[in-house]
Design a protein around this motif. Structure first.
Motif, mmCIF file in Angstrom:
data_model
loop_
_atom_site.group_PDB
_atom_site.id
_atom_site.type_symbol
_atom_site.label_atom_id
_atom_site.label_comp_id
_atom_site.label_asym_id
_atom_site.label_seq_id
_atom_site.Cartn_x
_atom_site.Cartn_y
_atom_site.Cartn_z
ATOM 1 N N PRO A 293 46.867 1.314 52.745
ATOM 2 C CA PRO A 293 46.068 2.377 52.147
ATOM 3 C C PRO A 293 46.282 2.456 50.640
ATOM 4 N N VAL A 294 45.257 2.846 49.932
ATOM 5 C CA VAL A 294 45.353 3.060 48.496
ATOM 6 C C VAL A 294 45.036 4.518 48.250
ATOM 7 N N VAL A 295 45.983 5.216 47.642
ATOM 8 C CA VAL A 295 45.795 6.620 47.321
ATOM 9 C C VAL A 295 45.867 6.726 45.798
ATOM 10 N N PRO A 296 44.710 6.694 45.137
ATOM 11 C CA PRO A 296 44.734 6.705 43.673
ATOM 12 C C PRO A 296 45.203 8.041 43.108
ATOM 13 N N SER A 297 45.861 7.955 41.985
ATOM 14 C CA SER A 297 46.286 9.147 41.263
ATOM 15 C C SER A 297 45.739 9.032 39.846
ATOM 16 N N PHE A 298 45.036 10.038 39.417
ATOM 17 C CA PHE A 298 44.421 10.008 38.100
ATOM 18 C C PHE A 298 45.149 10.890 37.099
ATOM 19 N N GLY A 299 46.376 11.265 37.402
ATOM 20 C CA GLY A 299 47.132 12.163 36.534
ATOM 21 C C GLY A 299 47.391 11.633 35.148
ATOM 22 N N MET A 300 47.530 10.324 34.994
ATOM 23 C CA MET A 300 47.802 9.748 33.680
ATOM 24 C C MET A 300 46.547 9.212 33.001
ATOM 25 N N PHE A 301 45.390 9.411 33.605
ATOM 26 C CA PHE A 301 44.156 8.896 33.018
ATOM 27 C C PHE A 301 43.833 9.535 31.666
ATOM 28 N N PRO A 302 43.902 10.873 31.528
ATOM 29 C CA PRO A 302 43.594 11.464 30.221
ATOM 30 C C PRO A 302 44.495 10.969 29.089
ATOM 31 N N PRO A 303 45.821 10.930 29.252
ATOM 32 C CA PRO A 303 46.639 10.400 28.154
ATOM 33 C C PRO A 303 46.327 8.930 27.861
ATOM 34 N N TRP A 304 46.131 8.158 28.899
ATOM 35 C CA TRP A 304 45.862 6.730 28.723
ATOM 36 C C TRP A 304 44.586 6.509 27.922
ATOM 37 N N THR A 305 43.542 7.291 28.219
ATOM 38 C CA THR A 305 42.285 7.128 27.493
ATOM 39 C C THR A 305 42.367 7.646 26.064
ATOM 40 N N ASN A 306 43.414 8.427 25.760
ATOM 41 C CA ASN A 306 43.628 8.906 24.394
ATOM 42 C C ASN A 306 44.626 8.044 23.635
ATOM 43 N N GLY A 307 44.970 6.892 24.198
ATOM 44 C CA GLY A 307 45.815 5.935 23.486
ATOM 45 C C GLY A 307 47.315 6.091 23.674
ATOM 46 N N TYR A 308 47.743 6.906 24.633
ATOM 47 C CA TYR A 308 49.172 7.092 24.881
ATOM 48 C C TYR A 308 49.594 6.338 26.137
ATOM 49 N N THR A 309 50.849 5.948 26.159
ATOM 50 C CA THR A 309 51.393 5.337 27.367
ATOM 51 C C THR A 309 51.932 6.453 28.271
ATOM 52 N N CYS A 310 52.170 6.123 29.524
ATOM 53 C CA CYS A 310 52.754 7.091 30.453
ATOM 54 C C CYS A 310 54.115 7.554 29.953
ATOM 55 N N GLU A 311 54.896 6.608 29.425
ATOM 56 C CA GLU A 311 56.228 6.947 28.927
ATOM 57 C C GLU A 311 56.145 7.933 27.765
ATOM 58 N N GLU A 312 55.188 7.731 26.862
ATOM 59 C CA GLU A 312 55.051 8.632 25.712
ATOM 60 C C GLU A 312 54.796 10.073 26.150
ATOM 61 N N VAL A 313 53.867 10.279 27.074
ATOM 62 C CA VAL A 313 53.546 11.652 27.468
ATOM 63 C C VAL A 313 54.597 12.255 28.396
ATOM 64 N N MET A 314 55.384 11.416 29.049
ATOM 65 C CA MET A 314 56.450 11.945 29.903
ATOM 66 C C MET A 314 57.611 12.495 29.077
ATOM 67 N N PHE A 315 57.858 11.895 27.906
ATOM 68 C CA PHE A 315 59.042 12.269 27.126
ATOM 69 C C PHE A 315 58.726 12.919 25.793
ATOM 70 N N ASP A 316 57.485 12.934 25.371
ATOM 71 C CA ASP A 316 57.094 13.564 24.113
ATOM 72 C C ASP A 316 56.097 14.676 24.451
ATOM 73 N N TYR A 317 56.599 15.905 24.535
ATOM 74 C CA TYR A 317 55.780 17.021 24.984
ATOM 75 C C TYR A 317 54.643 17.345 24.028
ATOM 76 N N ASP A 318 54.845 17.064 22.738
ATOM 77 C CA ASP A 318 53.760 17.295 21.782
ATOM 78 C C ASP A 318 52.566 16.405 22.096
ATOM 79 N N LYS A 319 52.829 15.149 22.418
ATOM 80 C CA LYS A 319 51.745 14.230 22.776
ATOM 81 C C LYS A 319 51.119 14.622 24.113
ATOM 82 N N ALA A 320 51.944 15.066 25.037
ATOM 83 C CA ALA A 320 51.455 15.441 26.371
ATOM 84 C C ALA A 320 50.489 16.617 26.305
ATOM 85 N N HIS A 321 50.701 17.515 25.368
ATOM 86 C CA HIS A 321 49.879 18.721 25.302
ATOM 87 C C HIS A 321 48.844 18.681 24.184
#
Length: 82
Positions: A51-79
């Motif tokens: 089964p494939v259960v997609p998760s789109f939680g990181m789609f908005p940061p990714w489309t704004n040029g951030y990596t998952c790691e950046e938004v996980m550890f840099d709250y300014d970028k996340a928000h």
């Protein structure tokens, strides 16, 4: 293993979908087959298909040029609005 028993009990109830009114018998069977597939994987059983259960939680940061790691550890970028 009390936690394994509780997990199995909850997944079985989810797969049975007793409180759900399906539009047809075919829809009910399709739901139960897919739910059982995901439940089997959660319990580390071998499913009939993977089964494939997609998760789109990181789609908005990714489309704004951030990596998952950046938004996980840099709250300014996340928000930061996109």
């Amino acid at each position: 293993m009390p936690n394994a028993d509780k997990t199995k009990e909850m997944l079985d109830a989810w797969c049975e979908a007793k409180a759900v009114e399906f539009i047809s018998k075919e829809a009910e069977e399709a739901y139960k087959k897919r739910a059982r597939r995901v439940a089997d994987v959660i319990q580390l059983k071998v499913p009939d298909r993977v089964p494939v259960v997609p998760s789109f939680g990181m789609f908005p940061p990714w489309t704004n040029g951030y990596t998952c790691e950046e938004v996980m550890f840099d709250y300014d970028k996340a928000h930061k609005p996109g």
